[in-house]
Design an enzyme around this catalytic site. Structure first.
Site, short mmCIF file in Angstrom:
data_model
loop_
_atom_site.label_atom_id
_atom_site.label_comp_id
_atom_site.label_asym_id
_atom_site.label_seq_id
_atom_site.Cartn_x
_atom_site.Cartn_y
_atom_site.Cartn_z
N ILE A 1 0.84 -1.20 0.00
CA ILE A 1 0.00 0.00 0.00
C ILE A 1 0.88 1.25 0.00
O ILE A 1 1.85 1.32 0.74
CB ILE A 1 -0.89 0.05 1.27
CG1 ILE A 1 -1.78 -1.19 1.34
CG2 ILE A 1 -1.74 1.32 1.29
CD1 ILE A 1 -2.52 -1.32 2.66
N CYS A 2 0.48 2.23 -0.80
CA CYS A 2 1.13 3.54 -0.77
C CYS A 2 0.22 4.47 0.01
O CYS A 2 -0.88 4.79 -0.43
CB CYS A 2 1.33 4.06 -2.18
SG CYS A 2 2.09 5.70 -2.20
N LEU A 3 0.68 4.86 1.19
CA LEU A 3 -0.10 5.72 2.05
C LEU A 3 0.86 6.70 2.72
O LEU A 3 1.81 6.28 3.39
CB LEU A 3 -0.83 4.86 3.10
CG LEU A 3 -1.82 5.54 4.01
CD1 LEU A 3 -2.97 6.19 3.23
CD2 LEU A 3 -2.38 4.52 5.00
#
Length: 184
Positions: free
Chosen positions: A88-90
């Site tokens: 995930i890119c967060l």
């Protein structure tokens, strides 16, 4: 030992009052560093009706290092790798943006918010981000197809479990489009 105390307290708090649409269990009763989260797709989103598995791996130096959060369930999303690793890119998980005061509950709420409103300006999957921006109807069809294919049965955590362990540093492998994992 302070890390273990903090994690145990956060687990108790999250279990007593989980974020909306989520249930939380430990992967193993003997390991408070790995959590299994079942996330119901948010109503009104392309993911509504789906049930997604998330794996939260808390490093031994948590909260000074961010957790590693991965999707165990495949999902069609610009900010999640379109593969079995489910990175995930967060923003708040990026090491340079992580604050030790941030709690796991806030991370889980941010992941849920990402399902309601993807961030195509910071994608792991450029093609999916382009589709989200240019052809929302097609994006929604594809996302719902993934929900129907991968997120309608019982949630399993095995597919990303090994990847979550391998990516323990929070710097997963990314995808073929050149994206960066976890805190891209």
């Amino acid at each position: 030992m302070a890390s273990q105390k903090r994690i145990s307290k956060e687990l108790a708090d999250c279990s007593a009052s989980p974020p909306a649409g989520m249930s939380i269990t430990l992967a193993s009763d003997s390991d408070v560093h790995k959590w299994h989260i079942t996330l119901d797709g948010p109503v009104g989103s392309a993911y509504a009706g789906g049930r997604f598995g998330l794996i939260v791996s808390l490093p031994t130096d948590y909260p000074f290092k961010p957790p590693v959060v991965t999707f165990a369930t495949r999902i069609y999303h610009p900010n999640v790798t379109n593969d079995a690793t489910g990175a995930i890119c967060l923003g708040l998980l990026k090491p340079e943006q992580w604050k030790p005061s941030t709690r796991v509950q806030s991370v889980l709420e941010a992941v849920r918010a990402l399902l309601v409103e993807p961030n195509p300006d910071d994608p792991l999957e450029s093609r999916i981000a382009d589709e989200y921006r240019a052809n929302r109807a097609e994006f929604n069809r594809n996302a719902r197809a993934y929900v129907n294919k991968y997120a309608t049965g019982p949630v399993t955590f095995s597919s990303a479990a090994a990847a979550g362990s391998a990516a323990g540093s929070g710097s997963g492998s990314g995808d073929a489009t050149g994206g960066k994992a976890q805190g891209s």
